[in-house]
Design a protein around this motif. Structure first.
Motif, PDB file in Angstrom:
ATOM      1  N   SER A  79     100.177 -42.137 -54.977  1.00 55.68           N
ATOM      2  CA  SER A  79     101.084 -42.246 -53.836  1.00 55.68           C
ATOM      3  C   SER A  79     101.867 -43.546 -53.868  1.00 55.68           C
ATOM      4  CB  SER A  79     100.289 -42.155 -52.525  1.00 55.68           C
ATOM      5  OG  SER A  79      99.581 -40.944 -52.447  1.00 55.68           O
ATOM      6  N   PHE A 126      96.215 -27.654 -53.503  1.00 53.78           N
ATOM      7  CA  PHE A 126      95.852 -27.964 -52.119  1.00 53.78           C
ATOM      8  C   PHE A 126      94.996 -26.851 -51.517  1.00 53.78           C
ATOM      9  CE2 PHE A 126      99.108 -31.335 -51.740  1.00 53.78           C
ATOM     10  CZ  PHE A 126      98.354 -32.249 -51.025  1.00 53.78           C
ATOM     11  N   THR A 186      92.494 -39.356 -47.579  1.00 50.74           N
ATOM     12  CA  THR A 186      91.737 -38.101 -47.542  1.00 50.74           C
ATOM     13  C   THR A 186      90.246 -38.373 -47.495  1.00 50.74           C
ATOM     14  OG1 THR A 186      93.460 -36.951 -48.782  1.00 50.74           O
ATOM     15  CG2 THR A 186      91.264 -35.954 -48.790  1.00 50.74           C
ATOM     16  N   SER A 201     101.118 -36.436 -52.749  1.00 50.07           N
ATOM     17  CA  SER A 201     100.824 -36.039 -51.364  1.00 50.07           C
ATOM     18  C   SER A 201      99.370 -36.295 -50.994  1.00 50.07           C
ATOM     19  CB  SER A 201     101.155 -34.552 -51.177  1.00 50.07           C
ATOM     20  OG  SER A 201     102.486 -34.285 -51.503  1.00 50.07           O
ATOM     21  N   PHE A 202      98.647 -36.933 -51.862  1.00 44.04           N
ATOM     22  CA  PHE A 202      97.213 -37.136 -51.725  1.00 44.04           C
ATOM     23  C   PHE A 202      96.953 -38.638 -51.792  1.00 44.04           C
ATOM     24  CE2 PHE A 202      92.752 -36.410 -52.757  1.00 44.04           C
ATOM     25  CZ  PHE A 202      92.503 -35.174 -52.166  1.00 44.04           C
ATOM     26  N   SER A 203      96.024 -39.149 -51.032  1.00 41.31           N
ATOM     27  CA  SER A 203      95.708 -40.576 -51.121  1.00 41.31           C
ATOM     28  C   SER A 203      94.254 -40.796 -50.720  1.00 41.31           C
ATOM     29  CB  SER A 203      96.634 -41.398 -50.212  1.00 41.31           C
ATOM     30  OG  SER A 203      96.253 -41.245 -48.846  1.00 41.31           O
ATOM     31  N   ALA A 230      93.850 -41.372 -56.379  1.00 42.50           N
ATOM     32  CA  ALA A 230      94.515 -40.723 -55.249  1.00 42.50           C
ATOM     33  C   ALA A 230      95.537 -41.640 -54.598  1.00 42.50           C
ATOM     34  CB  ALA A 230      93.471 -40.279 -54.222  1.00 42.50           C
ATOM     35  N   ASN A 246      99.881 -28.323 -46.011  1.00 39.48           N
ATOM     36  CA  ASN A 246     100.485 -28.865 -47.231  1.00 39.48           C
ATOM     37  C   ASN A 246     100.706 -27.760 -48.261  1.00 39.48           C
ATOM     38  OD1 ASN A 246     100.796 -31.533 -46.529  1.00 39.48           O
ATOM     39  ND2 ASN A 246      98.855 -32.191 -47.397  1.00 39.48           N
ATOM     40  N   TRP A 295      98.292 -46.260 -47.131  1.00 39.33           N
ATOM     41  CA  TRP A 295      97.538 -45.687 -48.256  1.00 39.33           C
ATOM     42  C   TRP A 295      96.672 -46.757 -48.927  1.00 39.33           C
ATOM     43  CZ3 TRP A 295     102.781 -43.551 -50.266  1.00 39.33           C
ATOM     44  CH2 TRP A 295     103.128 -42.411 -49.537  1.00 39.33           C
ATOM     45  N   TRP A 322      86.920 -31.142 -50.475  1.00 39.52           N
ATOM     46  CA  TRP A 322      87.209 -32.468 -49.930  1.00 39.52           C
ATOM     47  C   TRP A 322      86.480 -32.720 -48.615  1.00 39.52           C
ATOM     48  CZ3 TRP A 322      92.910 -30.826 -50.655  1.00 39.52           C
ATOM     49  CH2 TRP A 322      93.230 -30.863 -52.012  1.00 39.52           C
ATOM     50  N   TYR A 362      95.791 -29.909 -44.616  1.00 40.59           N
ATOM     51  CA  TYR A 362      95.874 -29.650 -46.046  1.00 40.59           C
ATOM     52  C   TYR A 362      96.265 -28.202 -46.333  1.00 40.59           C
ATOM     53  CZ  TYR A 362      94.055 -34.293 -46.426  1.00 40.59           C
ATOM     54  OH  TYR A 362      93.929 -35.656 -46.331  1.00 40.59           O
ATOM     55  N   MET A 374      99.414 -35.005 -56.400  1.00 43.46           N
ATOM     56  CA  MET A 374      98.768 -36.308 -56.254  1.00 43.46           C
ATOM     57  C   MET A 374      99.558 -37.243 -55.349  1.00 43.46           C
ATOM     58  SD  MET A 374      95.822 -36.410 -57.684  1.00 43.46           S
ATOM     59  CE  MET A 374      95.542 -38.175 -57.629  1.00 43.46           C
TER      60      MET A 374
END
Length: 590
Positions: A332, A269, A58, A53-55, A328, A80, A134, A276, A77, A51
């Motif tokens: 971050s 990921f 995306t 690394s996710f925001s 998300a 990642n 973010w 996504w 991704y 999470m």
């Protein structure tokens, strides 16, 4: 959005605050506030690493490129996932085995006090700028969802994130991240299946997108795309395997838990790629004019994910998506606030101002720093909202490559190439920043077009492909060459410095024995039981949303999302001890 959607979003905020309130009881000192006392289990740490690394980017900036250009965005991704698999194979266990509270303490051990202060004064401000991106991305989405003005949205949501991260420290951050995974994954799966059904089934999707979004020929028709793909694979490897991001593993019990956490994050990921980005690609096939749908957005394509969701969702589900988007970015931002507050306390305040400060004083300074940093991030996000000619996609990647990469390179090399003098850290950083400036100034797309030529002029994406790709390669190459050059001077370094480096190398190769090294008793069962009993009621409420008047497929979507959360919660409770220990009945208070 309907009243049901607003109710769901309000419930989510209450639930997140509840998590922060419950896990505040785990905080007893600075170590537990900033790294959870090194007690976190792999499933919580892996969910949190994913999470963080996710925001919301995306679903805004990255979704915009998927909408406009198709599959190439997936490379980021996928990279990642590869980066996290390297975490599992090598870097993650060694990061835990550094046995520090903050990542900058590890920098001091590896490179000395000068590098510690250099990296601290550079990284903390830059990470606040990144967190602002973010938060701005989330503001864009919420503005599209609610019709609010972007700056107002940034202010409200930013203050909510600040409050949540302040209450429970790293325990609350990691626990909320794990729950947010359970919210985000099911809702994106539902979005994808509903979007496919809306357009006529998977065969129709393939037919409509085969010559556009799915076209593999882009690799050869788009100038510099192959170059960009290779560069992104390298960049994401560096971004997920450096000393600064060691904080994601400093909290776990030992190297084995770090390895499993890396595998979980990489698997999430890898599994999420389709869910996504297929929805915004499908939106591109509908023919809708997003400029008319989102007149309030300076880049209407950044609302592509929301546009398809609004079309296909049953009543009430938009609130769940909004909660997922909030989750998300919250993950971050709150982890960044906690991590950087820890750096300020342990690497600036204590060593420079108050070496004899009590644990209580350091804890209070950490909380005050969290507030100050949170307000700064909100101000930065509002500033970004005033930039009209820069897309979220370009803003994020430009920042990560030209600004963040120069300090990341030496922090990766310090783990791989061990015997270099202390000044290798800060000098490599300066070399990389200089090369970043030269690359931006002179090696632009006009230079590339003159040297390599182009097929039919330069598009916006081809310009981004070149500028982002050349930045990665020049900065990384210069950093590696300079770092290797410094090895020639290792034997001339002071004996005390060489001893410290050797001790650092020994530490990272020595597995952690939690029972022997950590003073606090393990809280494995307590973590699982608390998380399980938090998940079960939340999932039950989501299942009850199936009672909202909707078509059958809409009711099934709520049941699927809620049942996923309930199932995970039930498994956690089942695998924890049935009876609480004395420590659980009388938790130590801060």
């Amino acid at each position: 959005m309907s009243a049901y959607d607003h109710a769901v979003l309000a419930l989510y905020f209450v639930f997140m605050l509840t998590i922060s309130w419950v896990f505040r009881r785990f905080i007893s000192d600075v170590g537990s506030y900033f790294r959870s006392g090194g007690q976190v289990l792999w499933w919580m740490a892996g969910g949190s690493a994913f999470m963080v690394s996710f925001s919301a980017w995306t679903f805004t900036g990255a979704a915009s490129r998927a909408y406009l250009d198709g599959w190439p965005i997936i490379v980021i991704y996928f990279a990642n996932a590869i980066g996290f698999f390297f975490n599992a194979a090598y870097f993650g266990p060694r990061m835990r085995q550094m046995r520090v509270i903050t990542s900058m303490e590890a920098v001091r051990q590896r490179f000395g006090r000068a590098s510690e202060q250099t990296f601290t004064w550079i990284i903390v401000p830059l990470q606040m700028l990144s967190a602002g991106i973010w938060l701005y991305g989330m503001g864009v989405f919420f503005a599209a969802a609610f019709g609010f003005e972007v700056r107002t949205t940034i202010l409200i949501t930013g203050l909510c994130v600040l409050l949540m991260s302040l209450l429970g420290g790293s325990w609350a951050v990691i626990a909320s991240d794990f729950v947010q995974v359970l919210i985000l994954i099911p809702i994106t799966i539902v979005t994808t299946f509903l979007a496919i059904a809306h357009i006529g089934g998977f065969s129709t999707v393939v037919e409509k997108l085969s010559t556009t979004s799915f076209d593999p020929g882009k690799l050869f028709s788009d100038d510099f795309l192959i170059f960009w793909c290779i560069a992104i694979l390298l960049k994401q490897f560096l971004s997920t395997n450096n000393l600064n991001d060691a904080s994601r593993y400093l909290c776990v019990k030992d190297g084995s838990h770090a390895r499993k956490a890396g595998l979980l994050a990489g698997g999430l990921f890898l599994g999420g790629l389709v869910f996504w980005f297929l929805p915004p690609m499908i939106q591109s096939a509908t023919g809708a004019d997003l400029a008319e749908v989102f007149p309030q957005l300076s880049k209407p394509s950044e609302g592509a994910y929301f546009a398809i969701a609004r079309t296909v969702y049953p009543v009430g589900m938009m609130g769940l998506l909004a909660a997922g988007i909030f989750a998300a970015t919250m993950s971050s931002m709150d982890s960044g606030l906690n991590r950087n507050a820890g750096i300020i306390v342990k690497n600036l305040y204590q060593p420079l101002l108050r070496p004899q400060a009590s644990d209580r004083e350091l804890l209070n300074v950490g909380k005050a720093s969290t507030v100050a940093l949170g307000l700064l991030v909100i101000a930065v996000a509002i500033f970004y909202s005033e930039i009209k000619d820069l897309s979220l996609f370009e803003l994020m990647l430009k920042f990560q490559i030209l600004v963040s990469l120069p300090y990341i390179v030496p922090l990766v090399l310090g783990l791989i190439i061990r015997r270099t003098p202390g000044w290798a850290g800060w000098s490599t950083l300066l070399v990389c920043f200089a090369v970043s400036f030269i690359t931006t100034t002179y090696l632009d797309i006009d230079w590339a077009a003159g040297v390599f030529g182009t097929r039919d002029g330069v598009t916006a994406f081809e310009r981004q492909n070149w500028e982002q790709g050349i930045g990665v390669f020049t900065i990384t190459t210069a950093g590696v060459l300079w770092f290797l050059f410094t090895r020639r001077f290792y034997n001339r370094a002071p004996a005390a410095q060489r001893e410290e480096i050797e001790r650092f190398c020994t530490n990272i190769d020595t597995p952690v024995d939690y029972a022997r090294e950590e003073s606090a008793p393990a809280s494995d069962d307590r973590q699982a039981r608390l998380m399980g009993w938090l998940c079960i009621p939340y999932g039950s409420i989501v299942v009850l949303m199936a009672l909202i008047p909707n078509p059958t497929i809409g009711r099934l979507a709520f049941i699927f999302c809620g049942a996923t959360v309930i199932t995970i919660g039930t498994l956690l409770v089942r695998f924890s001890r049935a009876r609480p220990t004395p420590a659980d009945r009388h938790p130590e208070q801060p």
